[in-house]
Motif scaffolding. Structure first.
Motif, PDB file in Angstrom:
ATOM      1  N   ALA A 139       1.214  -1.721   0.094  1.00 55.19           N
ATOM      2  CA  ALA A 139      -0.890  -0.067  -0.102  1.00 55.19           C
ATOM      3  C   ALA A 139       0.491   1.384   0.115  1.00 55.19           C
ATOM      4  O   ALA A 139       1.818   1.531   1.049  1.00 55.19           O
ATOM      5  CB  ALA A 139      -1.102  -0.125   1.589  1.00 55.19           C
ATOM      6  N   ALA A 140       0.757   2.292  -0.957  1.00 56.58           N
ATOM      7  CA  ALA A 140       1.593   3.357  -1.190  1.00 56.58           C
ATOM      8  C   ALA A 140       0.710   4.385  -0.346  1.00 56.58           C
ATOM      9  O   ALA A 140       0.124   4.996  -0.807  1.00 56.58           O
ATOM     10  CB  ALA A 140       1.624   3.613  -3.153  1.00 56.58           C
ATOM     11  N   ALA A 141       1.134   4.619   1.031  1.00 54.16           N
ATOM     12  CA  ALA A 141       0.164   5.002   1.722  1.00 54.16           C
ATOM     13  C   ALA A 141       0.396   6.226   2.372  1.00 54.16           C
ATOM     14  O   ALA A 141       0.787   7.399   3.236  1.00 54.16           O
ATOM     15  CB  ALA A 141       0.348   4.531   3.107  1.00 54.16           C
ATOM     16  N   ASP A 142       2.155   6.238   2.417  1.00 55.90           N
ATOM     17  CA  ASP A 142       3.293   8.009   2.271  1.00 55.90           C
ATOM     18  C   ASP A 142       2.762   8.800   0.592  1.00 55.90           C
ATOM     19  O   ASP A 142       3.121   8.545  -0.563  1.00 55.90           O
ATOM     20  CB  ASP A 142       4.202   6.976   1.752  1.00 55.90           C
ATOM     21  CG  ASP A 142       5.588   8.657   1.533  1.00 55.90           C
ATOM     22  OD1 ASP A 142       4.510  10.034   1.719  1.00 55.90           O
ATOM     23  OD2 ASP A 142       6.111   8.657   2.310  1.00 55.90           O
ATOM     24  N   THR A 143       1.192   9.511   0.831  1.00 52.48           N
ATOM     25  CA  THR A 143       0.545  10.157   0.089  1.00 52.48           C
ATOM     26  C   THR A 143       1.175  11.711   0.075  1.00 52.48           C
ATOM     27  O   THR A 143       0.412  12.893  -0.442  1.00 52.48           O
ATOM     28  CB  THR A 143      -0.555   9.987  -0.217  1.00 52.48           C
ATOM     29  OG1 THR A 143      -1.719  10.304   1.240  1.00 52.48           O
ATOM     30  CG2 THR A 143      -1.302   9.429  -0.421  1.00 52.48           C
ATOM     31  N   ILE A 149       5.052   7.687  -3.564  1.00 54.11           N
ATOM     32  CA  ILE A 149       4.266   6.812  -4.626  1.00 54.11           C
ATOM     33  C   ILE A 149       5.666   6.551  -5.898  1.00 54.11           C
ATOM     34  O   ILE A 149       4.841   5.089  -6.177  1.00 54.11           O
ATOM     35  CB  ILE A 149       3.009   7.375  -5.090  1.00 54.11           C
ATOM     36  CG1 ILE A 149       2.347   7.499  -3.816  1.00 54.11           C
ATOM     37  CG2 ILE A 149       2.361   6.436  -6.024  1.00 54.11           C
ATOM     38  CD1 ILE A 149       1.078   9.094  -4.061  1.00 54.11           C
ATOM     39  N   GLU A 150       6.152   7.168  -6.502  1.00 54.80           N
ATOM     40  CA  GLU A 150       6.618   6.391  -7.346  1.00 54.80           C
ATOM     41  C   GLU A 150       7.559   5.428  -7.057  1.00 54.80           C
ATOM     42  O   GLU A 150       8.118   4.271  -8.107  1.00 54.80           O
ATOM     43  CB  GLU A 150       7.325   7.777  -8.369  1.00 54.80           C
ATOM     44  CG  GLU A 150       6.577   8.874  -9.529  1.00 54.80           C
ATOM     45  CD  GLU A 150       5.496   9.820  -8.368  1.00 54.80           C
ATOM     46  OE1 GLU A 150       5.947   9.910  -7.352  1.00 54.80           O
ATOM     47  OE2 GLU A 150       4.820   9.751  -9.413  1.00 54.80           O
ATOM     48  N   GLN A 166      -3.035   5.670  -4.303  1.00 50.64           N
ATOM     49  CA  GLN A 166      -4.112   6.841  -4.994  1.00 50.64           C
ATOM     50  C   GLN A 166      -3.217   7.434  -5.201  1.00 50.64           C
ATOM     51  O   GLN A 166      -1.901   7.708  -5.279  1.00 50.64           O
ATOM     52  CB  GLN A 166      -4.957   7.214  -4.119  1.00 50.64           C
ATOM     53  CG  GLN A 166      -6.323   6.237  -3.577  1.00 50.64           C
ATOM     54  CD  GLN A 166      -6.767   6.202  -2.811  1.00 50.64           C
ATOM     55  OE1 GLN A 166      -7.021   6.736  -2.149  1.00 50.64           O
ATOM     56  NE2 GLN A 166      -7.854   5.239  -2.168  1.00 50.64           N
ATOM     57  N   ASN A 167      -3.700   9.040  -5.382  1.00 49.81           N
ATOM     58  CA  ASN A 167      -3.502  10.427  -6.051  1.00 49.81           C
ATOM     59  C   ASN A 167      -2.702  10.854  -4.226  1.00 49.81           C
ATOM     60  O   ASN A 167      -3.047  10.471  -3.747  1.00 49.81           O
ATOM     61  CB  ASN A 167      -4.458  11.277  -6.322  1.00 49.81           C
ATOM     62  CG  ASN A 167      -4.794  11.574  -7.529  1.00 49.81           C
ATOM     63  OD1 ASN A 167      -4.252  10.601  -8.632  1.00 49.81           O
ATOM     64  ND2 ASN A 167      -5.999  11.018  -7.587  1.00 49.81           N
ATOM     65  N   TYR A 168      -1.753  12.003  -4.764  1.00 50.13           N
ATOM     66  CA  TYR A 168      -0.774  12.506  -3.968  1.00 50.13           C
ATOM     67  C   TYR A 168      -2.243  13.525  -3.021  1.00 50.13           C
ATOM     68  O   TYR A 168      -2.986  13.932  -3.259  1.00 50.13           O
ATOM     69  CB  TYR A 168       0.518  13.498  -4.292  1.00 50.13           C
ATOM     70  CG  TYR A 168       1.535  12.478  -4.158  1.00 50.13           C
ATOM     71  CD1 TYR A 168       2.513  12.461  -3.257  1.00 50.13           C
ATOM     72  CD2 TYR A 168       1.694  12.820  -6.227  1.00 50.13           C
ATOM     73  CE1 TYR A 168       3.501  11.774  -4.123  1.00 50.13           C
ATOM     74  CE2 TYR A 168       2.941  11.880  -5.670  1.00 50.13           C
ATOM     75  CZ  TYR A 168       3.646  11.196  -5.222  1.00 50.13           C
ATOM     76  OH  TYR A 168       4.506  10.333  -6.083  1.00 50.13           O
ATOM     77  N   GLY A 169      -1.557  13.069  -1.276  1.00 47.50           N
ATOM     78  CA  GLY A 169      -2.842  14.238  -0.482  1.00 47.50           C
ATOM     79  C   GLY A 169      -3.884  13.155   0.021  1.00 47.50           C
ATOM     80  O   GLY A 169      -4.504  13.978   0.454  1.00 47.50           O
ATOM     81  N   ALA A 196       3.997   7.846   5.035  1.00 40.87           N
ATOM     82  CA  ALA A 196       5.232   9.285   4.952  1.00 40.87           C
ATOM     83  C   ALA A 196       5.301   9.482   6.239  1.00 40.87           C
ATOM     84  O   ALA A 196       5.619   9.068   7.535  1.00 40.87           O
ATOM     85  CB  ALA A 196       3.596  10.303   5.309  1.00 40.87           C
ATOM     86  N   GLY A 197       7.241   9.783   5.973  1.00 41.69           N
ATOM     87  CA  GLY A 197       8.100   9.416   6.948  1.00 41.69           C
ATOM     88  C   GLY A 197       7.379  11.085   7.706  1.00 41.69           C
ATOM     89  O   GLY A 197       6.753  11.540   6.950  1.00 41.69           O
TER      90      GLY A 197
END
Ligand SMILES: Nc1nc2c(ncn2[C@@H]2O[C@H](COP(=O)(O)OP(=O)(O)OP(=O)(O)O)[C@@H](O)[C@H]2O)c(=O)[nH]1
Length: 498
Positions: A139-143, A149-150, A166-169, A196-197
């Motif tokens: 899960a790319a949960a660092d938005t 995400i990339e 999903q998208n950033y933010g 996200a860090g």
């Protein structure tokens, strides 16, 4: 690695070996030990704990000069070993297997500040799980951070692991939930959530990670810390643990760490175990943390410690093992997660398939088959059989009897006609007896006409012949009587009593 910490423990051991063990002496030596431990990034509270343990063990005791170094080493080793034991253990593979047997995915969330190597570590863990034949979704949960995400998606491509993004933010908790839904619908064994860090001092971001943990309720929350950051990492771990009560830690960049104090400190401060050490930048550079190996690297003979360090940092058997599992699991796992879309489009596909198939098939088949078969068979069979049989039998028998009594008239339609003519006419034309007044009048009229025509033996307007059965019945009655003429007239015109 950990050479500095190793030297600190050696200094303490040698110092005690040269003196009588009184409290004052112990204090002086422990001061030297404290400096060495501080330089090795061991947290103050951890140092205090170690000092207390040593004081209790050594002050007032008589220790052989030759063995004093060994005793101190053993006591230090015992204290540190107890710290690790108190933190417990987490066997990830065993836990994943247990959930898999229940048909549920195992969820791991990763947290830590920027730049600690969190994203790289998630990729390493994904690779490790794949090598152990478990399927993975990330899960790319660092938005929050640009490029995050990339970055994780690129790791996913290289490892052939599906990445839900999903998208950033967008809400990291929603991304995490999507990944869980995807894993459930695709029977994925393990979900790795990249958060996200953030600085441990940012309350908003820490609240955000708490929300992720609430929404998806991870089975395992892992803190990722940088070995090189030393005491900073320890204070990060302390803060993250206050917010999230993480279950374990991974220390990255241990291959470049000469101090090793962070591992001891994190375990002591958070009472959570170290699960893995990052020992390089490749996917394979993830080693399970082994307490005994770690202690041996600190307290064992230098040669042994060097060998352990080499084994941990540059393992020899790995290059032989890795090329074999990598190509095998990749083609098998890839086609399953990749062509399938995210969880949302999967759900609506199931519903419409079930409903339309059931309804139209049942209705049209049942109705037309039952109705046409039942109706035509019952109606035609019952009606024609009942009606013709009942009517002819009932009518001739029932009707004449009441008519005889009801239609008696004082006027005799046959007045003026001789009995002979009536009998003759009846014989010639086989006329049945009239059953009512009208038939009697008609018959009388016919007879008169027949007489007026000269009593011919045949007649054009021949009266309708009646069934023979009835005549036979009349004949039987006639035979039963003695006075034939009277009886015959009576039988012909039975409705007359006179
Ligand atoms: N030598 C060494 N380098 C590592 C290790 N783990 C990560 N790195 C390197 O550390 C750098 C940062 O790693 P990332 O994975 O991008 O860090 P991150 O924590 O995800 O960063 P954010 O996404 O900003 O939170 C990269 O250059 C990695 O190659 C390790 O165990 N050893």
């Amino acid at each position: 690695m950990f050479e500095k910490l190793r030297n600190a423990f050696s200094i303490a051991a040698k110092s005690f070996g040269e003196k009588e063990l009184k409290e004052k002496d112990v204090e002086e030596v422990l001061f030297e030990l404290e400096i060495a431990l501080l330089e090795s990034d061991v947290a103050t509270e951890v140092i205090d704990s170690l000092k207390d343990d040593l004081k209790k063990q050594l002050v007032g005791s008589t220790v052989n000069k030759d063995k004093i170094a060994e005793v101190v080493k053993q006591e230090l080793r015992k204290s540190i070993s107890n710290m690790f034991d108190g933190a417990g253990k987490v066997d990830i593979l065993s836990n994943i297997q247990k959930k898999k047997e229940k048909g549920e995915p195992y969820i791991i969330s990763f947290m830590g500040i920027n730049g600690t190597g969190k994203t790289t570590t998630i990729a390493k863990v994904a690779n490790f799980l794949k090598e152990n034949k478990y399927s993975v979704v990330i899960a790319a949960a660092d938005t929050y951070r640009a490029g995050a995400i990339e970055q994780i998606s690129e790791h996913g491509k290289r490892l052939n692991v599906k990445v839900i993004a999903q998208n950033y933010g967008s809400d990291p908790a929603a991304v995490s939930r999507d990944a869980v839904l995807y894993a459930k619908s695709h029977k994925i064994d393990c979900i790795l959530i990249d958060t996200a860090g953030r600085m441990q001092t940012s309350k908003n971001l820490m609240d955000q990670i708490s929300k992720i943990n609430k929404v998806v309720n991870p089975d395992l929350k892992l803190f990722v810390g940088d070995s090189l950051a030393g005491n900073d990492t320890v204070s990060q771990a302390r803060e993250f643990h206050n917010y999230t009560k993480f279950d374990g830690a991974i220390l990255t960049k241990s291959d470049a760490d000469a101090r090793g104090g962070a591992a001891i400190s994190i375990v002591k401060v958070t009472s959570s175990p170290i699960l893995y050490l990052g020992v390089g930048q490749e996917y394979k550079d993830l080693k399970s943390f082994d307490k005994d190996v770690f202690l041996e690297s600190l307290f064992g003979p230098e040669q042994v410690a060097e060998e352990i360090t080499k084994k941990v940092a540059e393992p020899k058997p790995e290059p032989k093992v890795e090329p074999k599992p990598e190509p095998k699991p990749e083609p098998k796992v890839e086609p399953k997660p990749e062509p399938k879309p995210e969880p949302k489009p999967v759900e609506p596909k199931v519903e419409p398939k079930v409903e339309p198939k059931v309804e139209p098939k049942v209705e049209p088949k049942v109705e037309p088959k039952v109705e046409p078969k039942v109706e035509p068979k019952v109606e035609p069979k019952v009606e024609p059989k009942v009606e013709p049989k009942v009517e002819p039998k009932v009518e001739p028998k029932v009707e004449p009897k009441p008519e005889i009594h009801q239609e008696i008239s004082d006027e005799d339609p046959f007045a003026g006609i001789s009995t002979k003519d009536i009998e003759k006419y009846s014989d010639i034309f086989d006329v049945p007896p009239p059953e009512n007044d009208n038939q009697a009048r008609k018959l009388a009229s016919d007879i008169r006409k027949w007489i007026s025509e000269g009593r011919p033996k045949t007649k054009k307007d021949d009266p309708k012949p009646e069934p023979k059965v009835e005549l036979k019945t009349e004949e039987k009655e006639i035979e039963e009587t003695k006075d034939e003429k009277t009886i015959k007239k009576r039988s012909l015109f039975g409705w007359r009593k006179k």
